[in-house]
Every structure is written in structure tokens, then in C-alpha cells.
Motif scaffolding. Structure first.
Motif, mmCIF file in Angstrom:
data_model
loop_
_atom_site.group_PDB
_atom_site.id
_atom_site.type_symbol
_atom_site.label_atom_id
_atom_site.label_comp_id
_atom_site.label_asym_id
_atom_site.label_seq_id
_atom_site.Cartn_x
_atom_site.Cartn_y
_atom_site.Cartn_z
ATOM 1 N N LYS A 13 78.251 38.857 102.368
ATOM 2 C CA LYS A 13 76.885 38.596 101.230
ATOM 3 C C LYS A 13 76.557 40.014 100.817
ATOM 4 O O LYS A 13 76.553 40.905 101.375
ATOM 5 C CB LYS A 13 76.043 37.919 101.882
ATOM 6 C CG LYS A 13 76.144 36.458 102.374
ATOM 7 C CD LYS A 13 74.897 35.486 103.048
ATOM 8 C CE LYS A 13 74.988 34.355 103.306
ATOM 9 N NZ LYS A 13 74.025 33.443 103.866
ATOM 10 N N SER A 34 85.944 46.495 96.421
ATOM 11 C CA SER A 34 86.847 45.774 97.057
ATOM 12 C C SER A 34 88.358 46.405 96.841
ATOM 13 O O SER A 34 88.614 46.630 95.616
ATOM 14 C CB SER A 34 86.846 44.129 96.599
ATOM 15 O OG SER A 34 85.749 43.494 96.768
ATOM 16 N N LYS A 67 92.632 38.776 93.176
ATOM 17 C CA LYS A 67 91.703 37.649 93.267
ATOM 18 C C LYS A 67 90.222 38.249 93.021
ATOM 19 O O LYS A 67 89.651 39.384 93.584
ATOM 20 C CB LYS A 67 91.751 36.954 94.514
ATOM 21 C CG LYS A 67 92.817 36.359 94.923
ATOM 22 C CD LYS A 67 92.768 35.711 96.280
ATOM 23 C CE LYS A 67 92.353 36.469 97.488
ATOM 24 N NZ LYS A 67 92.335 35.873 98.642
ATOM 25 N N GLU A 68 89.621 37.580 91.923
ATOM 26 C CA GLU A 68 87.990 37.816 91.645
ATOM 27 C C GLU A 68 87.220 37.201 92.583
ATOM 28 O O GLU A 68 86.098 37.816 92.901
ATOM 29 C CB GLU A 68 87.847 37.493 90.204
ATOM 30 C CG GLU A 68 88.570 38.378 89.341
ATOM 31 C CD GLU A 68 87.834 38.441 87.698
ATOM 32 O OE1 GLU A 68 86.664 37.829 87.596
ATOM 33 O OE2 GLU A 68 88.655 38.548 86.734
ATOM 34 N N SER A 69 87.567 36.252 93.156
ATOM 35 C CA SER A 69 86.485 35.628 94.281
ATOM 36 C C SER A 69 86.072 36.345 95.497
ATOM 37 O O SER A 69 85.101 36.273 95.783
ATOM 38 C CB SER A 69 87.121 34.264 94.766
ATOM 39 O OG SER A 69 88.445 34.550 95.413
ATOM 40 N N ASP A 70 86.722 37.258 95.862
ATOM 41 C CA ASP A 70 86.230 38.043 96.935
ATOM 42 C C ASP A 70 85.959 39.718 96.572
ATOM 43 O O ASP A 70 85.788 40.343 97.361
ATOM 44 C CB ASP A 70 87.270 38.114 98.055
ATOM 45 C CG ASP A 70 88.686 38.920 97.720
ATOM 46 O OD1 ASP A 70 88.915 39.407 96.323
ATOM 47 O OD2 ASP A 70 89.597 39.129 98.506
ATOM 48 N N ASN A 71 85.849 39.713 95.138
ATOM 49 C CA ASN A 71 84.940 40.993 94.680
ATOM 50 C C ASN A 71 83.614 41.244 95.234
ATOM 51 O O ASN A 71 82.896 39.960 95.114
ATOM 52 C CB ASN A 71 85.225 41.172 93.139
ATOM 53 C CG ASN A 71 86.634 41.613 92.579
ATOM 54 O OD1 ASN A 71 87.528 41.873 93.439
ATOM 55 N ND2 ASN A 71 86.839 41.365 91.398
ATOM 56 N N HIS A 82 80.902 38.977 93.157
ATOM 57 C CA HIS A 82 81.089 37.741 93.025
ATOM 58 C C HIS A 82 80.705 37.117 94.818
ATOM 59 O O HIS A 82 80.644 35.993 94.953
ATOM 60 C CB HIS A 82 82.626 37.105 92.916
ATOM 61 C CG HIS A 82 82.818 37.574 91.630
ATOM 62 N ND1 HIS A 82 83.355 38.440 91.172
ATOM 63 C CD2 HIS A 82 82.641 36.868 90.478
ATOM 64 C CE1 HIS A 82 83.800 38.796 89.892
ATOM 65 N NE2 HIS A 82 83.159 37.724 89.310
ATOM 66 N N LEU A 83 80.507 37.832 95.478
ATOM 67 C CA LEU A 83 80.215 37.358 96.947
ATOM 68 C C LEU A 83 78.562 36.603 96.770
ATOM 69 O O LEU A 83 77.661 37.005 95.798
ATOM 70 C CB LEU A 83 79.864 38.477 97.941
ATOM 71 C CG LEU A 83 81.375 38.975 98.331
ATOM 72 C CD1 LEU A 83 80.957 40.087 99.289
ATOM 73 C CD2 LEU A 83 82.290 37.703 98.943
ATOM 74 N N GLU A 84 78.387 35.773 97.642
ATOM 75 C CA GLU A 84 76.955 35.123 97.689
ATOM 76 C C GLU A 84 75.919 36.093 98.033
ATOM 77 O O GLU A 84 76.174 37.188 98.632
ATOM 78 C CB GLU A 84 76.988 34.260 98.918
ATOM 79 C CG GLU A 84 75.724 33.456 99.104
ATOM 80 C CD GLU A 84 76.002 32.372 100.182
ATOM 81 O OE1 GLU A 84 74.876 31.971 100.851
ATOM 82 O OE2 GLU A 84 77.046 32.067 100.641
#
Length: 76
Positions: free
Chosen positions: A9, A60, A65-69, A72-74
Motif C-alpha cells: 500500500k 515499479s 502490467k499497470e495494476s502493480d504500478n 495504482h496500489l491501494e
């Protein structure tokens, strides 16, 4: 040797800049401390970049993948 941590996070300021990170073990580090940990290879999946003005920042590792940049994290 200690296992590498993973950023789970992030905390951002009002301008959207990441100011702190939380690792998978629950520990929270300022971005400055996280950069030093990354330089010591103690955080997986990230590297340290340098802006044109010389400021270092955490990013990162590229993987398509953009989701783990980090952006983009919580947040916490």
C-alpha cells in the motif's frame, strides 16, 4: 540474509505524490527510507530512478502490467 519486502500500500499527499509505503510485513517507511531500502535490494519489484532535477524516486520494475504500478496500489 533478510527476505525482501514487497510494497502493498502507499500513502499520498494532496498533490498525489507517494510519501510513505507499507510493506507486506506491515512496516511503514517514508519514501526516503524506502528508496534507501530499494537501493539495498531489500524491497522486491522496484528500482530507484532519478528525475532531471536530480531527485531520486521509487518506481515499479517494468513488466507490462499497470495494476502493480506504485500509483495504482491501494492507499492507507
Amino acid at each position: 540474509m533478510r527476505e525482501q519486502g514487497k510494497i502493498m500500500k502507499v500513502r499520498k499527499n494532496s498533490q498525489g505524490d507517494i510519501t510513505d509505503v507499507m510493506l507486506n510485513d506491515g512496516n511503514i517507511y517514508s519514501i526516503t527510507d524506502a528508496i534507501e531500502l530499494a537501493k539495498g535490494h531489500k524491497i522486491e519489484g522496484v528500482n530507484v530512478g532519478k528525475a532531471k532535477n536530480g531527485r531520486e524516486y521509487l518506481r515499479s520494475n517494468p513488466n507490462g502490467k499497470e495494476s502493480d504500478n506504485l500509483d495504482h496500489l491501494e492507499t492507507f
